[in-house]
Write a protein that holds these residues in place. Structure first.
Motif, PDB file in Angstrom:
ATOM      1  N   GLY A 146      32.429  26.964  55.013  1.00  0.00           N
ATOM      2  CA  GLY A 146      32.010  27.559  55.075  1.00  0.00           C
ATOM      3  C   GLY A 146      32.042  29.315  53.067  1.00  0.00           C
ATOM      4  N   SER A 154      31.121  31.392  51.943  1.00  0.00           N
ATOM      5  CA  SER A 154      31.120  33.187  52.033  1.00  0.00           C
ATOM      6  C   SER A 154      32.352  34.335  52.546  1.00  0.00           C
ATOM      7  N   GLY A 200      32.837  34.021  55.690  1.00  0.00           N
ATOM      8  CA  GLY A 200      32.390  34.671  57.460  1.00  0.00           C
ATOM      9  C   GLY A 200      33.313  33.513  58.003  1.00  0.00           C
ATOM     10  N   THR A 221      25.259  29.648  60.600  1.00  0.00           N
ATOM     11  CA  THR A 221      25.040  30.795  59.666  1.00  0.00           C
ATOM     12  C   THR A 221      23.660  29.852  58.821  1.00  0.00           C
ATOM     13  N   GLU A 269      26.700  34.477  61.939  1.00  0.00           N
ATOM     14  CA  GLU A 269      28.217  34.259  61.340  1.00  0.00           C
ATOM     15  C   GLU A 269      29.568  34.583  62.764  1.00  0.00           C
ATOM     16  N   HIS A 317      24.067  29.581  53.190  1.00  0.00           N
ATOM     17  CA  HIS A 317      25.245  30.519  53.129  1.00  0.00           C
ATOM     18  C   HIS A 317      25.536  31.643  54.070  1.00  0.00           C
ATOM     19  N   GLY A 318      24.668  32.612  54.093  1.00  0.00           N
ATOM     20  CA  GLY A 318      25.617  33.416  55.038  1.00  0.00           C
ATOM     21  C   GLY A 318      25.774  34.586  53.844  1.00  0.00           C
TER      22      GLY A 318
END
Length: 459
Positions: free
Chosen positions: A75, A77, A79, A147, A200, A416-417
């Motif tokens: 990931g 971001s 998360g 995501t 997420e 990507h979240g």
């Protein structure tokens, strides 16, 4: 609390499911998001079954311990970043492809199945699972669901949410439930499976995923164009969409990415172009030839310095391989802060111009890759290692890019979240009333607040 939750987890699970070695724990403390905060977890749990996942959640509930679910850690971001004293549940032992049904065109998998492994297994049966993030050789289906990942082909075939039929989930109250369906149609109750996609890890822990499949598609034709600027390439992409063509891929790679890939893999791609636009069409026969010719005309009409349909499949595959290699190639140069904004396609040239302006304003090198056909842009902000001033400048440019995307009617994240990096941007995008709706859903499904707390929302 730390010692007590570890003791109870050890009592509830086979001993080899727990990781306590501090050196190993560090490897599970964060994902690939640059500068997103993280802490050391108290313990990592690697369950082998859904029942072991439920046992883990119930022990976290008993002790009020925060629980972060982690897939492959790809990931961007934050998360999956660990919380001080919390539990990280890793799905890397939940890797079974339980079923591939050619008649119903569905697959049932555990969350730790790697995306490309599922795609390969489907291909053996003449089937195809479309979502293909750049991390597909490493990222897992569970993380893709968390995501709502997209990828190269999403311009035509959609994102992960479009393929999730059903889920098995452990809720924030420790219940193991099934959501969604296996049928092609179904509107019984709220779409709780859809709600889980993109959440997420804040609403439940996935233990099984049922995904929709397609028939294996026809071979693709590749069209490439070279441009002097990202803005010109953006205008070409908008022209393709305006012409009514829905390509199976439409990707942008700029000179920074090309040079980084060349320096790493010696592919010789950066000598002739500042920006490369890559398109593919998978329509068979004469219709596909017409579509490819239309894309080529759009590239030329937008000022391409060179454009052609590839007649060499190896060459075409190399161009798309360079697109997938761009991010790891840039990482070799120093810390990379990755953006993920999405704007309406007609505003893509404006957004690319704003990215260029942010780079100049803050003195930051910004490379660009993009799923440009659906307006999903990935500016990559590159800084020298250990340069705090450069880091602050990059973070300021990051904020400017988010503000620019929202000003153009876009969103702070396409695939990507939100994680940790986009929480302020999410608040700006949604506003207080809609944030309250999200908070109400979170309280309903995770009433004790143990599931990935602090992520997505500024709680």
């Amino acid at each position: 609390m730390n010692a007590a939750v570890i003791d109870d987890l050890a009592a509830a699970l086979p001993e080899d499911r727990l990781v306590r070695d501090p050196d190993v724990l560090r490897g599970f403390a964060h994902d690939e998001a640059e500068w997103a905060p993280y802490a050391m977890p108290a313990v990592v749990v690697r369950p082998h079954t859904a029942e072991e996942v439920r046992a883990t959640v119930r022990q976290c509930l008993r002790h009020g311990a925060p629980l972060v679910t982690r897939g492959a850690g790809t990931g961007l971001s934050g998360g999956a970043n660990a919380i001080e004293g919390g539990v990280v549940l890793v799905t890397d032992r939940l890797t079974a492809i339980r079923e591939i049904d050619p008649l119903e065109r569905l697959a049932v998998v555990e969350p730790g199945v790697v995306n490309d492994d599922l795609r390969a297994a489907c291909d053996e049966r003449g089937l195809w699972y479309p979502p293909d993030p750049a991390s597909s050789p490493w990222s897992t289906i569970g993380g893709n669901v968390a995501t709502n990942a997209g990828g190269v082909c999403c311009v035509k075939y959609g994102v992960t949410r479009d393929y999730v039929l059903g889920l098995q989930v452990v809720t924030g109250t420790g219940e193991l439930v099934r959501l969604g369906r296996r049928t092609a149609k179904g509107v019984a109750g709220y779409d709780l499976a859809g709600l889980m996609v993109g959440s997420e890890g804040t609403l439940g822990v996935l233990t099984e995923i049922t995904v929709r499949l397609r028939a294996r598609r026809a071979p693709e034709r590749t069209i490439a164009g070279f441009f002097d600027s990202t803005v010109a390439a953006g205008e070409a992409a908008a022209a393709v969409v305006a012409a009514g063509v829905v390509p199976s891929a439409l990707e942008l790679v700029d000179r920074h990415c090309l040079a980084a890939v060349d320096a790493w893999k010696n592919m010789g791609l950066s000598a002739d172009a500042n920006v490369v636009l890559l398109a593919r069409t998978d329509v068979p026969g004469a219709s596909g030839e017409h579509e490819a010719a239309t894309v080529l005309r759009c590239f030329e009409g937008a000022g391409a310095t060179w454009a052609a349909q590839s007649s060499d499949q190896a060459e075409a595959d190399a161009l798309f391989a360079a697109r997938r290699l761009a991010y790891p190639a840039l990482e070799r140069l120093g810390p990379v802060l990755t953006e993920d904004v999405c704007v309406p396609v007609q505003r893509v040239p404006d957004m690319l111009a704003r990215i260029d302006a942010a780079a100049r304003r803050h003195g930051v090198t910004i490379a660009n890759i993009a799923h440009i056909g659906d307006g999903n842009l990935h500016p990559l902000l590159i800084t020298p290692p250990g340069d705090d001033e450069a880091r602050r400048a990059a973070q300021a440019a990051f904020d400017d890019i988010i503000a620019g995307a929202l000003d153009l009617g876009g969103t702070v994240t396409g695939e990507h979240g939100v994680g940790l990096l986009k929480r302020p941007g999410l608040a700006d995008e949604l506003g207080p009333a809609v944030l309250d709706l999200h908070a109400a859903v979170k309280r309903a499904l995770d009433p004790h607040g143990i599931l990935n707390p602090g992520k997505v929302f500024q709680q």
